[in-house]
Design an enzyme around this catalytic site. Structure first.
Site, PDB file in Angstrom:
ATOM      1  CG  HIS A   1      10.887  -0.573   1.876  1.00  0.00           C
ATOM      2  ND1 HIS A   1      10.360  -1.119   0.721  1.00  0.00           N
ATOM      3  CD2 HIS A   1      10.316   0.661   2.000  1.00  0.00           C
ATOM      4  CE1 HIS A   1       9.497  -0.261   0.189  1.00  0.00           C
ATOM      5  NE2 HIS A   1       9.475   0.818   0.932  1.00  0.00           N
TER       6      HIS A   1
ATOM      7  CB  CYS B   1      11.139  -2.033  -2.635  1.00  0.00           C
ATOM      8  SG  CYS B   1      12.401  -3.071  -1.883  1.00  0.00           S
TER       9      CYS B   1
END
Length: 322
Positions: A165, A90
């Site tokens: 994230h 990510c």
């Protein structure tokens, strides 16, 4: 999302501006990443031009990140957008989703070829193309080598760790977009004001509202600015002040240049440590402690400190590592 599964070949990435800036250099992009500790207008103005904001947050399934408001997807987004199809990718994915939407940005041939090859692809196919690229995976893993110690086969109980994230916010075609590889399409946050602070004013509002959905005093966030390399800008300012004889302004710029160079030296040292495998050193230290009869006491001391640290982390009194 970043977890502890590295079976895909993509390793966990540290949320550090030196790491991201080194990644940009590898990709042939003449930009820099810097930490943002506040979103106030003065700080943002001092870092302009800012092309995108990279936001790291603790990922919690089912979290209402909009505080009850409806998420507005742009299913016809004409820019570059890739899904995250493997764990731990990510960070690089957020960087690519940002870089590939900056007009006329100089970049290396590999990144240019990626944009050309994925033109017209759906987000899932674009994500698969990225994660199957040996070049991009190598660039991603350059400062996050796999662990040399494996606990597999020891029968140890599985422990769940917090997952974090990365997403990116940036202006595109007059609107503020949030590009999150775990979402089906880009999220649009509406038109941005072309005057005043520009798009960062809208970004401040959106990010502040998102942080407000978490418990008070939560510290599970990190924000970084994808910005122009400040050194060429400062050097031009220095030349202009020298030409006009503005000695006070010249001294201020000289100090800024010195601080910038000092930061880059620190980044270089830290990145050199990240590239090094310290297992041999740790083994030698442990062996030395054992021979001196101090290993058991050191283990007990370290265990107690870790217990205290975990307790403080649960109580919100200590910042957790990202």
């Amino acid at each position: 999302m970043s977890g502890d599964d590295d079976s895909s070949g993509w390793q966990l990435t540290e949320s550090d501006p030196g790491v991201f800036t080194e990644l940009l250099k590898t990709l042939g992009v003449p930009l820099q990443v810097d930490d943002l500790y506040t979103l106030d207008a003065e700080t943002l103005a001092s870092m302009q031009p800012i092309y995108a904001l990279i936001f790291l947050f603790k990922w919690v399934a089912g979290t209402d990140e909009k505080g009850g408001a409806e998420i507005t997807y742009d299913k016809e987004f004409p820019g570059f957008f890739a899904h995250q199809v493997v764990n731990n990718a990510c960070a690089t994915l957020a960087v690519l989703n940002g870089l590939c939407n900056i007009p006329s940005l100089p970049m290396g041939q590999e990144l240019t070829d990626l944009i050309t090859f994925t033109a017209g692809m759906d987000p899932q196919s674009t994500g698969l193309t990225i994660t199957s690229s040996d070049y991009l995976r190598s660039a991603h893993n350059m400062l996050s080598p796999p662990s040399a110690v494996s606990l597999d086969g020891l029968g140890l109980p599985k422990t769940s760790e917090d997952a974090y994230h990365f997403v990116v916010y940036l202006p595109y075609a007059g609107s503020l977009y949030e590009l999150d590889g775990l979402k089906p399409w880009p999220v649009t946050h509406g038109l941005v004001d072309e005057g005043g602070e520009g798009w960062v004013a809208k970004a401040r509002e959106v990010i502040s509202n998102r942080i407000a959905t978490y418990p008070p005093d939560s510290i599970h966030f990190n924000l970084q600015a994808l910005r122009a390399d400040p050194l060429p800008i400062l050097q031009k300012e220095l030349a202009a002040h020298q030409a006009t004889g503005a000695s006070l302004l010249e001294a201020q710029v000289v100090n800024k240049i010195a601080l910038e160079n000092e930061k880059r030296t620190r980044w270089g040292f830290e990145n050199s440590l990240r590239r090094h495998n310290h297992v041999g050193l740790v083994h030698a230290l442990l062996l030395g402690l054992a021979r001196m009869g101090k290993l058991d006491a050191a283990i007990e001391n370290a265990t107690e400190k870790m217990k205290e640290r975990k307790q403080k982390g649960k109580e919100g009194k200590m910042e957790v590592d990202w």
